[in-house]
Design a protein around this motif. Structure first.
Motif, PDB file in Angstrom:
ATOM      1  N   SER A   1       0.675  -1.118  -0.039  1.00 32.14           N
ATOM      2  CA  SER A   1       0.082  -0.021  -0.051  1.00 32.14           C
ATOM      3  C   SER A   1       0.861   1.238  -0.079  1.00 32.14           C
ATOM      4  O   SER A   1       0.531   2.221  -0.751  1.00 32.14           O
ATOM      5  CB  SER A   1      -0.879  -0.150   1.260  1.00 32.14           C
ATOM      6  OG  SER A   1      -1.927  -0.951   1.209  1.00 32.14           O
ATOM      7  N   PHE A   2       1.848   1.324   1.041  1.00 31.98           N
ATOM      8  CA  PHE A   2       2.709   2.521   1.005  1.00 31.98           C
ATOM      9  C   PHE A   2       3.781   2.792   0.224  1.00 31.98           C
ATOM     10  O   PHE A   2       4.137   3.885  -0.348  1.00 31.98           O
ATOM     11  CB  PHE A   2       3.199   2.670   2.355  1.00 31.98           C
ATOM     12  CG  PHE A   2       2.366   2.783   3.479  1.00 31.98           C
ATOM     13  CD1 PHE A   2       1.347   4.044   3.506  1.00 31.98           C
ATOM     14  CD2 PHE A   2       2.067   1.898   4.564  1.00 31.98           C
ATOM     15  CE1 PHE A   2       0.440   4.368   4.441  1.00 31.98           C
ATOM     16  CE2 PHE A   2       1.341   2.165   5.569  1.00 31.98           C
ATOM     17  CZ  PHE A   2       0.253   3.290   5.618  1.00 31.98           C
ATOM     18  N   TRP A   3       4.117   1.496  -0.572  1.00 31.24           N
ATOM     19  CA  TRP A   3       5.561   1.585  -1.382  1.00 31.24           C
ATOM     20  C   TRP A   3       5.211   1.197  -2.702  1.00 31.24           C
ATOM     21  O   TRP A   3       6.045   1.705  -3.550  1.00 31.24           O
ATOM     22  CB  TRP A   3       6.343   1.013  -0.644  1.00 31.24           C
ATOM     23  CG  TRP A   3       7.109   1.565   0.587  1.00 31.24           C
ATOM     24  CD1 TRP A   3       6.580   1.142   1.755  1.00 31.24           C
ATOM     25  CD2 TRP A   3       8.122   2.700   0.654  1.00 31.24           C
ATOM     26  NE1 TRP A   3       7.359   2.011   2.491  1.00 31.24           N
ATOM     27  CE2 TRP A   3       8.100   2.862   1.989  1.00 31.24           C
ATOM     28  CE3 TRP A   3       8.573   3.429  -0.349  1.00 31.24           C
ATOM     29  CZ2 TRP A   3       9.152   4.005   2.291  1.00 31.24           C
ATOM     30  CZ3 TRP A   3       9.542   4.469   0.052  1.00 31.24           C
ATOM     31  CH2 TRP A   3       9.561   4.719   1.549  1.00 31.24           C
ATOM     32  N   SER A   4       3.941   0.703  -3.092  1.00 30.76           N
ATOM     33  CA  SER A   4       3.771   0.589  -4.570  1.00 30.76           C
ATOM     34  C   SER A   4       3.798   1.569  -5.413  1.00 30.76           C
ATOM     35  O   SER A   4       4.688   1.524  -6.489  1.00 30.76           O
ATOM     36  CB  SER A   4       2.611  -0.147  -4.683  1.00 30.76           C
ATOM     37  OG  SER A   4       2.476  -1.504  -4.501  1.00 30.76           O
ATOM     38  N   PRO A   5       3.386   2.684  -5.325  1.00 33.02           N
ATOM     39  CA  PRO A   5       3.363   3.982  -5.821  1.00 33.02           C
ATOM     40  C   PRO A   5       4.842   4.470  -6.011  1.00 33.02           C
ATOM     41  O   PRO A   5       5.442   4.655  -7.155  1.00 33.02           O
ATOM     42  CB  PRO A   5       2.816   5.207  -5.123  1.00 33.02           C
ATOM     43  CG  PRO A   5       1.831   4.302  -4.289  1.00 33.02           C
ATOM     44  CD  PRO A   5       2.372   3.069  -4.018  1.00 33.02           C
ATOM     45  N   SER A   6       5.632   4.204  -5.103  1.00 32.72           N
ATOM     46  CA  SER A   6       7.230   4.795  -5.070  1.00 32.72           C
ATOM     47  C   SER A   6       7.966   3.589  -6.071  1.00 32.72           C
ATOM     48  O   SER A   6       8.805   4.216  -6.934  1.00 32.72           O
ATOM     49  CB  SER A   6       7.870   4.855  -3.825  1.00 32.72           C
ATOM     50  OG  SER A   6       6.977   5.660  -3.165  1.00 32.72           O
ATOM     51  N   LEU A   7       7.543   2.391  -6.001  1.00 33.15           N
ATOM     52  CA  LEU A   7       8.244   1.342  -6.606  1.00 33.15           C
ATOM     53  C   LEU A   7       7.890   1.427  -8.287  1.00 33.15           C
ATOM     54  O   LEU A   7       8.647   1.133  -9.076  1.00 33.15           O
ATOM     55  CB  LEU A   7       7.837   0.092  -6.144  1.00 33.15           C
ATOM     56  CG  LEU A   7       8.447  -0.514  -4.847  1.00 33.15           C
ATOM     57  CD1 LEU A   7       7.824  -1.912  -4.308  1.00 33.15           C
ATOM     58  CD2 LEU A   7       9.945  -0.609  -4.977  1.00 33.15           C
ATOM     59  N   ILE A   8       6.784   1.886  -8.499  1.00 30.55           N
ATOM     60  CA  ILE A   8       6.458   1.914  -9.911  1.00 30.55           C
ATOM     61  C   ILE A   8       6.926   3.280 -10.512  1.00 30.55           C
ATOM     62  O   ILE A   8       7.396   3.241 -11.511  1.00 30.55           O
ATOM     63  CB  ILE A   8       4.820   2.242  -9.893  1.00 30.55           C
ATOM     64  CG1 ILE A   8       4.166   0.773  -9.506  1.00 30.55           C
ATOM     65  CG2 ILE A   8       4.374   2.729 -11.511  1.00 30.55           C
ATOM     66  CD1 ILE A   8       2.477   0.763  -9.667  1.00 30.55           C
TER      67      ILE A   8
END
Length: 444
Positions: A271-278
């Motif tokens: 939830s917290f890091w998927s946007p950053s990973l993408i």
């Protein structure tokens, strides 16, 4: 569909069709609870998208962001058990309405954050305000569904997690992209405003529409209420009813709490890091990041329903949960191995989300089948509050590791190992049959 009355139905009611009765229960309760959980989850994790603008705007480091994102769960942990005990005593309608109005107003208040300390304080208060919602609903479902129907009902409620991911990513991306600078506010401020207000409105709807117990359900006939009440009474016979002190000393409760800690680590890592990973994989436009982040959650929906249906039919809950968690750990690992390639990173995140989401409704079939009454209120809250401490640990851990290594991969790998540990531990989880034996011995 061919149906039959459950064995617990009173004499004279065998002609009633339980499947039809429970469909009415589904339609009355689950849509409202489903929408409430979407609102709750968006208010909890929208800092993951706000980070894309908020961090630079306020000058927050990754460790400040990770601590602020995670400190929510300290407030959540401290107030979870008291909140759920209070819900059991005063009723779900009043307490869930109170929770939703207070957390909605605090979520809106996050738009006025201007320093690390104000960020920490509001996130802590948001956790304290929301404490009791999720375990309260899990407990509430035990008032309406016997064990053999509960995994599917729980999966329908928990599918709100996936829908929150599906709706939250694109909507957050659109808000950040299109409302930046409107009326002098930044996109991340609009995000907290527009995703916080619906919770306040839903709290008022809950106050108006939710029934606390089967006996109050005037939308069921008296005969239908008797069928459901008989099923619940039959289901309660094999459950444990110890006091709060005994709950705190029960090894099986702490084992379940540790397992849930591992599963939730996977949820919040995603939830917290998927946007950053993408974004790190090469996707720079915030609207595209939001759209792509919805893909894993969309895939998680059928995985959740299939796992819950299989678990209800076969009854092997620990095995189903362990397999799903192991798949989630493998997906997380795959996503960081290919973290420089957007397509393959997204494939890994999708597999991880499918595994993690499939594990959750199956897991909650274990504690809800083991405990009843006030014991269930305390035990479910204890398991959920301890498990959600990983919502504090996982974001902060990933943030600290990223700050020191300049890479997200090592922190995400740590979360994958924790998830794998949970898969191993769940194979030792107590089954319903074992709990029934313990309860029988304790009564003799």
């Amino acid at each position: 569909m061919k149906t039959q009355a459950l064995s617990g139905a009173p004499d004279g009611l065998s002609a009633l069709r339980p499947d039809a009765i429970y469909r009415r229960v589904h339609l009355r309760l689950l849509p409202l609870l489903f929408i409430c959980y979407i609102a709750a989850y968006l208010d909890r994790v929208n800092v993951g998208f706000a980070k894309l603008q908020m961090q630079a705007s306020l000058g927050f480091s990754d460790s400040v962001y990770g601590l602020g994102a995670g400190i929510f769960f300290i407030g959540y942990f401290l107030f979870e058990v008291p909140s759920n005990l209070w819900l059991h005593r005063v009723g779900a309608r009043r307490w869930i309405a109170r929770i939703m109005v207070s957390w909605g107003l605090l979520s809106v208040g996050t738009m006025f954050v201007n320093s690390p300390m104000s960020f920490y304080v509001l996130r802590f208060l948001l956790g304290a305000a929301e404490a009791g919602f999720f375990p309260g609903v899990i407990l509430y479902l035990t008032y309406w569904y016997p064990a053999e129907r509960r995994s599917r009902a729980t999966s329908l409620f928990l599918s709100a997690l996936a829908f929150a991911g599906i709706l939250g990513g694109p909507s957050a991306g659109w808000i950040l992209h299109n409302l930046q600078g409107v009326r002098g506010w930044q996109g991340w401020q609009w995000l907290f405003l527009l995703q916080g207000l619906p919770s306040v409105v839903l709290g008022l709807v809950v106050w108006r529409c939710l029934d606390d117990r089967v006996e109050e359900a005037r939308w069921l006939s008296e005969a239908e209420r008797r069928v459901v009440a008989a099923d619940i009474a039959r289901d309660a016979k094999g459950k444990l009813h110890p006091g709060l002190k005994s709950i705190l000393l029960m090894p099986r409760v702490w084992l379940l709490a540790l397992i849930y800690f591992a599963l939730v680590a996977g949820v919040y890592c995603l939830s917290f890091w998927s946007p950053s990973l993408i974004a790190a994989a090469g996707v720079k436009d915030v609207l595209q990041v939001g759209l792509l982040s919805a893909v894993p959650w969309l895939a998680g929906l059928p995985a959740m329903f299939l796992a819950a249906r299989s678990a209800d039919r076969r009854g092997r809950l620990p095995l189903h949960c362990a397999l799903a968690a192991a798949i989630g750990a493998a997906g997380l690992g795959f996503s960081v191995i290919f973290d420089d390639h957007a397509v393959w990173a997204l494939v890994g995140l999708t597999v991880a989300t499918m595994g993690v989401m499939a594990s959750l409704p199956v897991f909650w079939g274990l504690p809800t089948a083991l405990m009843g009454g006030e014991a269930a209120a305390a035990g479910i809250a204890l398991i959920n509050s301890f498990g959600n401490l990983s919502g504090f640990c996982a974001p902060m851990l990933v943030g600290l590791i990223k700050e020191r290594t300049q890479a997200s991969a090592p922190g995400v790998i740590c979360c994958a190992f924790v998830l794998l540990l949970g898969a191993l531990l769940v194979l030792r989880a107590p089954t319903v049959a074992n709990a029934a034996k313990v309860a029988k011995v304790s009564r003799t």
